[in-house]
Design an enzyme around this catalytic site. Structure first.
Site, mmCIF file in Angstrom:
data_model
loop_
_atom_site.group_PDB
_atom_site.id
_atom_site.type_symbol
_atom_site.label_atom_id
_atom_site.label_comp_id
_atom_site.label_asym_id
_atom_site.label_seq_id
_atom_site.Cartn_x
_atom_site.Cartn_y
_atom_site.Cartn_z
ATOM 1 N N HIS A 13 0.872 -1.206 0.000
ATOM 2 C CA HIS A 13 0.000 0.000 0.000
ATOM 3 C C HIS A 13 0.892 1.234 0.000
ATOM 4 O O HIS A 13 1.469 1.587 1.018
ATOM 5 C CB HIS A 13 -0.915 0.014 1.230
ATOM 6 C CG HIS A 13 -1.876 1.165 1.231
ATOM 7 N ND1 HIS A 13 -3.224 0.998 1.459
ATOM 8 C CD2 HIS A 13 -1.697 2.504 1.037
ATOM 9 C CE1 HIS A 13 -3.829 2.172 1.392
ATOM 10 N NE2 HIS A 13 -2.922 3.108 1.151
ATOM 11 N N HIS A 15 1.641 5.380 -1.731
ATOM 12 C CA HIS A 15 1.293 6.559 -2.535
ATOM 13 C C HIS A 15 2.556 7.122 -3.172
ATOM 14 O O HIS A 15 3.463 7.556 -2.463
ATOM 15 C CB HIS A 15 0.627 7.628 -1.663
ATOM 16 C CG HIS A 15 -0.667 7.167 -1.074
ATOM 17 N ND1 HIS A 15 -1.870 7.315 -1.726
ATOM 18 C CD2 HIS A 15 -0.944 6.513 0.080
ATOM 19 C CE1 HIS A 15 -2.842 6.785 -0.986
ATOM 20 N NE2 HIS A 15 -2.302 6.293 0.113
ATOM 21 N N LYS A 98 -9.295 -0.206 -5.986
ATOM 22 C CA LYS A 98 -9.356 0.420 -4.665
ATOM 23 C C LYS A 98 -10.700 1.098 -4.447
ATOM 24 O O LYS A 98 -11.161 1.885 -5.276
ATOM 25 C CB LYS A 98 -8.221 1.455 -4.554
ATOM 26 C CG LYS A 98 -8.205 2.274 -3.263
ATOM 27 C CD LYS A 98 -7.732 1.483 -2.060
ATOM 28 C CE LYS A 98 -7.879 2.251 -0.753
ATOM 29 N NZ LYS A 98 -6.698 3.010 -0.364
ATOM 30 N N HIS A 135 -10.551 1.225 1.662
ATOM 31 C CA HIS A 135 -10.361 2.230 2.711
ATOM 32 C C HIS A 135 -11.598 2.105 3.603
ATOM 33 O O HIS A 135 -12.673 2.580 3.246
ATOM 34 C CB HIS A 135 -10.236 3.638 2.117
ATOM 35 C CG HIS A 135 -9.969 4.665 3.176
ATOM 36 N ND1 HIS A 135 -8.755 5.288 3.345
ATOM 37 C CD2 HIS A 135 -10.767 5.147 4.159
ATOM 38 C CE1 HIS A 135 -8.816 6.109 4.383
ATOM 39 N NE2 HIS A 135 -10.030 6.044 4.891
ATOM 40 N N HIS A 173 -4.707 -0.539 5.780
ATOM 41 C CA HIS A 173 -4.313 0.197 6.990
ATOM 42 C C HIS A 173 -5.296 -0.015 8.142
ATOM 43 O O HIS A 173 -5.840 0.945 8.692
ATOM 44 C CB HIS A 173 -4.100 1.694 6.714
ATOM 45 C CG HIS A 173 -5.098 2.340 5.791
ATOM 46 N ND1 HIS A 173 -6.449 2.334 6.018
ATOM 47 C CD2 HIS A 173 -4.931 3.009 4.632
ATOM 48 C CE1 HIS A 173 -7.063 2.978 5.031
ATOM 49 N NE2 HIS A 173 -6.160 3.384 4.175
ATOM 50 N N ASP A 246 1.290 2.628 3.554
ATOM 51 C CA ASP A 246 0.458 3.821 3.360
ATOM 52 C C ASP A 246 1.305 5.083 3.493
ATOM 53 O O ASP A 246 0.812 6.117 3.966
ATOM 54 C CB ASP A 246 -0.732 3.860 4.330
ATOM 55 C CG ASP A 246 -1.794 4.858 3.884
ATOM 56 O OD1 ASP A 246 -1.790 5.265 2.706
ATOM 57 O OD2 ASP A 246 -2.621 5.247 4.724
HETATM 58 O O1 DOR Z 1 -3.583 9.573 5.616
HETATM 59 C C1 DOR Z 1 -3.911 9.254 4.503
HETATM 60 N N1 DOR Z 1 -3.328 9.810 3.408
HETATM 61 N N2 DOR Z 1 -4.864 8.358 4.346
HETATM 62 C C2 DOR Z 1 -5.369 8.063 3.131
HETATM 63 O O2 DOR Z 1 -6.246 7.237 3.071
HETATM 64 C C3 DOR Z 1 -4.878 8.758 1.914
HETATM 65 C C4 DOR Z 1 -3.534 9.267 2.114
HETATM 66 C C5 DOR Z 1 -3.129 10.257 1.048
HETATM 67 O O3 DOR Z 1 -3.304 9.968 -0.138
HETATM 68 O O4 DOR Z 1 -2.596 11.302 1.402
HETATM 69 ZN ZN ZN Z 2 -3.365 5.082 1.410
#
Ligand code: DOR
Ligand code: ZN
Length: 344
Positions: A13, A15, A98, A135, A173, A246
């Protein structure tokens, strides 16, 4: 144990964002073999064509010689069709879809208002073996922010799994004892990722001597008893629980402001932070399965044939890290981390 060898881990997971931020973020995570890349870009990655194009941008942003492999995901919307699911199943670069409840978090506005109404898409996903990454937070504004996961699990996830027993689901998460208990009791088609920050911190960390925007994420950190439940699950040897950082970068000014973004950046020290958490629980020996074996098993992929090494050796995290034209504040900025991921 002062040194630990394990198969090269994956991040299930992550970003990576896009554009000018991509090179810094890909570099930070490229020690992992593979990563499931979240689709919550602006605009979101809703089609196989968009996922393929995003994958090419990620590959182009890799440091020279890197074999880091991004595993792409699609962003579920009310307009997602069974045909797109079929196309995703046929495409070797897309590994999951997702589900963001609409508005639940960063760039979730295009998400789903009525989860159970997506039944046709879920049936297609079950038919084609495409996992649904969830989520898991209620978007009912009456629900307390600390209860959103428990309410979602009870009211939505339980029904979703009942109605689609063949669908493979990851509760991303997981942050509560209720979420852990649900996944433990669910059929083997249901799994969960756990972040390093939810293993290491409880909600007090957001208010240590003042308000700490860099500790704010969604799902929000919970009270200590939940953290303990997560640690028990992560170190239990149950293959339903595996590593997903995450890691969610935001430029410093968008965190240090009156209405700051949700997200904790951990990619600079991801495996090291998990090692700290497992070590503190006296369970370092459980880390290789959690970090390197249980995720591939769930996704039907091979465990990495490469190995990596961790050493107990404190190092200081920089105050800031570059993020495109700007900078971000990493977890533990200016503080030490007890483990080091040795270069290979
Ligand atoms: O804290 C988070 N940031 N939770 C999420 O689900 C998305 C993520 C983000 O993309 O910044
Ligand atoms: Zn995330």
């Amino acid at each position: 144990m002062d040194e630990l060898e394990l198969p090269r881990p994956d991040d299930w997971h992550l970003h990576l964002r896009d554009g000018a931020n991509l090179p810094d973020l890909v570099r930070a995570s490229a020690r992992f073999g593979r990563a499931i890349v979240m689709p919550n870009l602006k605009p979101p990655v809703t089609t196989v064509a968009a996922a393929r194009a995003y994958r090419e941008r990620i590959l182009a942003a890799r440091p020279a010689g890197s074999d880091f492999e991004p595993l792409m995901t699609l962003y579920l919307t009310a307009a997602t069709s069974p045909a797109e699911v079929e196309a995703a199943a046929r495409d070797a670069s897309v590994h999951a879809i997702k589900l963001y409840p609409a508005g639940a978090t960063t760039n979730a506005d295009a998400g789903v208002h009525d989860v159970l109404a997506c039944a046709e898409v879920f049936r297609a996903m079950a038919d084609h073996g495409v996992p649904l990454l969830v989520h898991g937070e209620s978007i009912d504004p009456r629900v307390d922010v600390f209860d959103r996961e428990a309410v979602f699990v009870r009211e939505t996830l339980a029904r979703l799994i009942e109605q689609h027993p063949r669908l493979r689901v990851v509760l991303e998460h997981v942050s509560t004892a209720e979420g852990v208990a649900f996944v433990e009791a669910a059929p083997p088609t249901v799994a969960a990722t756990i972040t390093a920050h939810h293993l290491l911190y409880d909600r007090n960390a957001m208010f240590q001597g003042g308000i700490r925007p860099h500790m704010y994420c969604l799902p929000v950190l919970k009270r200590a008893s939940h953290r303990e439940a997560l640690l028990r699950a992560a170190t239990s040897g149950n293959p339903k629980f595996f590593l997903g950082t995450d890691s969610a970068p935001h430029a410093r000014p968008t965190k240090e402001t009156a209405c700051g973004c949700a997200g904790v950046f951990t990619a600079h020290a991801a495996l090291e932070l998990y090692a700290e958490a497992f070590d503190a629980a006296g369970a370092l020996a459980a880390l290789p399965d959690f970090a390197s074996r249980f995720g591939p098993a769930f996704y039907g992929l091979p465990v990495s044939p490469q190995t990596v090494r961790l050493r107990r050796e404190p190092w200081r995290v920089p105050e800031r890290l570059p993020l495109g034209e700007g900078e971000l504040v990493p977890l533990r900025a200016g503080e030490t981390i007890a483990w080091r991921w040795l270069p290979t």
